[in-house]
Design a protein around this motif. Sequence first.
Motif, PDB file in Angstrom:
ATOM      1  N   VAL A  60       0.925  -1.227  -0.017  1.00 48.79           N
ATOM      2  CA  VAL A  60      -0.016   0.083   0.064  1.00 48.79           C
ATOM      3  C   VAL A  60       0.896   1.064  -0.042  1.00 48.79           C
ATOM      4  O   VAL A  60       1.545   1.374   0.829  1.00 48.79           O
ATOM      5  CB  VAL A  60      -0.918   0.021   1.255  1.00 48.79           C
ATOM      6  N   VAL A  61       0.567   2.219  -0.913  1.00 53.42           N
ATOM      7  CA  VAL A  61       1.470   3.252  -0.943  1.00 53.42           C
ATOM      8  C   VAL A  61       1.359   4.142   0.413  1.00 53.42           C
ATOM      9  O   VAL A  61       0.495   4.255   0.813  1.00 53.42           O
ATOM     10  CB  VAL A  61       0.925   4.178  -2.084  1.00 53.42           C
ATOM     11  N   GLY A  62       2.584   4.314   0.783  1.00 51.96           N
ATOM     12  CA  GLY A  62       2.777   5.293   2.174  1.00 51.96           C
ATOM     13  C   GLY A  62       2.641   4.352   3.375  1.00 51.96           C
ATOM     14  O   GLY A  62       2.767   4.971   4.261  1.00 51.96           O
ATOM     15  N   SER A  63       2.954   3.160   2.827  1.00 53.91           N
ATOM     16  CA  SER A  63       2.938   2.121   4.238  1.00 53.91           C
ATOM     17  C   SER A  63       3.775   1.181   3.919  1.00 53.91           C
ATOM     18  O   SER A  63       4.036   0.945   2.877  1.00 53.91           O
ATOM     19  CB  SER A  63       1.554   1.845   4.792  1.00 53.91           C
ATOM     20  N   GLN A  69      -2.458  -7.743   4.023  1.00 53.63           N
ATOM     21  CA  GLN A  69      -2.787  -7.186   5.366  1.00 53.63           C
ATOM     22  C   GLN A  69      -4.008  -6.088   5.244  1.00 53.63           C
ATOM     23  O   GLN A  69      -4.751  -6.032   6.013  1.00 53.63           O
ATOM     24  CB  GLN A  69      -1.502  -6.411   5.892  1.00 53.63           C
ATOM     25  N   TRP A  70      -3.758  -5.313   4.061  1.00 52.34           N
ATOM     26  CA  TRP A  70      -4.726  -4.283   3.879  1.00 52.34           C
ATOM     27  C   TRP A  70      -6.162  -4.916   3.605  1.00 52.34           C
ATOM     28  O   TRP A  70      -7.167  -4.418   4.228  1.00 52.34           O
ATOM     29  CB  TRP A  70      -4.290  -3.481   2.688  1.00 52.34           C
ATOM     30  N   GLN A  71      -6.219  -6.067   3.017  1.00 52.78           N
ATOM     31  CA  GLN A  71      -7.341  -6.754   2.666  1.00 52.78           C
ATOM     32  C   GLN A  71      -7.818  -7.313   4.151  1.00 52.78           C
ATOM     33  O   GLN A  71      -9.360  -7.032   4.419  1.00 52.78           O
ATOM     34  CB  GLN A  71      -7.238  -7.966   1.834  1.00 52.78           C
TER      35      GLN A  71
END
Length: 87
Positions: A60-63, A69-71
């Motif tokens: 994920v951009v910026g992380s 993990q985002w899902q």
Amino acid sequence: MSGGQLIWRTQAGTHCARCLEPSADGTFYEFVRPYNFTSPSAAAAVVLDRNSNGRLEWKVVGSRLSYHQWQEENAQYSEIAEAAIHT
């Protein structure tokens, strides 16, 4: 790297002709038109030129979060919101 276009073929037999072309200095290929991949792993395999698990490779951009993990985080928030609606 040769000076021509790159065409790839997935296990499903789909391919993208004229989607990737050599950069101006010839050190890498770049997308010259949009292409919809069937999965994060298919996209990662083309970009990385190897088999890969796209859910773990994409960040994920910026992380530092992977797509997986985002899902998972979004699924948890959705379950919490859904539970709040029904209480």
